[in-house]
Enzyme design. Sequence first.
Site, short mmCIF file in Angstrom:
data_model
loop_
_atom_site.label_atom_id
_atom_site.label_comp_id
_atom_site.label_asym_id
_atom_site.label_seq_id
_atom_site.Cartn_x
_atom_site.Cartn_y
_atom_site.Cartn_z
N PHE A 112 0.79 -0.56 0.10
CA PHE A 112 0.63 -0.04 0.05
C PHE A 112 0.97 1.09 0.09
CE2 PHE A 112 -0.36 2.48 3.40
CZ PHE A 112 0.30 2.42 4.13
N LYS A 113 1.88 1.55 0.72
CA LYS A 113 2.52 2.66 0.18
C LYS A 113 3.48 2.70 -0.85
CE LYS A 113 4.64 1.33 4.97
NZ LYS A 113 4.50 0.27 4.63
N ASP A 114 3.01 2.38 -1.82
CA ASP A 114 2.62 2.22 -3.17
C ASP A 114 2.24 3.74 -3.51
OD1 ASP A 114 4.90 1.70 -4.14
OD2 ASP A 114 3.31 -0.39 -4.99
#
Length: 502
Positions: A112-114
């Site tokens: 999710f950090k993308d």
Amino acid sequence: MRYLSTRGQERGYTVSEAITLGLAPDGGLFVPETIPALPLEQWQKLAGISYGDLATLILRLFMAEYPTADIRELVRSAYETGAFAHPDIVPLYPLRPNIGVLELWHGPTCAFKDLPLQLLPHLMVKAYRSLGGNDQLVVLVSTSGDTGSAALAGFAGVEGTEIIVFYPKGGTSFIQERQMVTQSAANTHVAGITGNFDDAQTMVKRLFLDEPLRQELGRKGFRLTAANSINWGRLMPQIIYFVSTYLYLLQRGILLKNDTFNIVVPSGNFGHILAAYYAKRLGLPIGRLICASNRNNVLTDFIRTGVYDTRRRFYRTISPSMDILVSSNVERLLYHASGERAEAVRMWMDALSDKQAYQVDPETRQRIQQVFWADYATEEETIATINSTFLHYKYLVDPHTAVALSVLSKYRKATGDERYTVVAGTASPYKFCPTVLRAIKPKGAANTNEFDMLTILQRETGTPIPPSLRELPSLPVVHEHVIAPASMRDYVRLVLFRREMS
Ligand SMILES: *Cc1c(COP(=O)(O)O)cnc(C)c1O
């Protein structure tokens, strides 16, 4: 829209200053002076809007001084240039009639950090330039895995930036390391450290405080900066998909106009669930925010008792991105839940650094408990959840998402609240092959290398390997430096000045 510090001594910052500085000069975190809410009907009218247009609208609320066209362009660079493998960017998987898993892992590094880190580089350059800055931004990152690869993918090729990532050699997963050392963009630099994550992090902190280095870099047109999860520019992009998910549920008739829904987030540094809290404050009909932890359950205890106490053992778990004892973004929640009493926040943060613990007052605790509920999953429960989710629903989840599902079932048992719930699915199961494979096929596959495990997992489950992981084995390794922590300073100078290391 102005920003102020959670510790109260600093006010009147613009959003560009908040993003460029990262941390407020008094040591606090930046928060907006007022949270811009819209009436529910106004949100509901947006059903059907594209992700990019919704992102622009939400960012506009927090960055009012920027022209809409500029924000639209930042959003386009992040989310509409093919970095995400799914047309919906963040598709919702209907696991059960009242549970949807929000797949936040269709970006370039499959976690999710993308989502924040594809936008942040563009935001940072824009903010810095708008303040009149001309230097090349040099982002220094110490990582135990996920942040480094997502930051590299986000900054790769972004004009006006260089990124230097340090990771503990042997201290990340094989796939995480490969994602970093195969990053080929010319402005990306990666070195393994002969030490652990704390060594890398301590040294990076020291480099930020190294005045002679700062001045030397400054003379040559470089400015050091951080991209960590306390930056307001990393929080904002995470609000967007909680709103887009609500609109999707409404459009599909899964939620009706008067319905509320819950969100469960596997939490580490508390940035992600805090974004869901801001989505609620924006006027979305969100009921409970369920904070899921692993064995490192500081947050569970804090939300239940109001006591934040880090004096406890630290465990390495199979959900490593949640292995955290000091969750920095809690400070923002303290500010809001205490009734914006910055002096109280300052006192608690002082206690945290002096005594490694603090206790909030009963009113603040109650305000937190009105919105948040918390529990944790053991390692065994996490493995069992991966297994049973696959067995019952033929759906494969990674260990972090499994922690969230496990805690959701505890929540439902404890409260009877069966409302529709969005589960934040934070990583692709293929990113954690050894654990996932062990969970669904307890015998076998040990001692296999991780690239072969991708294929085995695909064969065993019939689920597709994400495109970026599928191509990973064929990418050449371009970053081979392994250095001692003491050489990190020289490494920074070397890559920026292209000099020989002495
Ligand atoms: C970073 C991360 C988390 C935790 O998010 P926070 O914002 O730190 O609470 C959970 N799962 C995965 C896979 C992550 O990479």
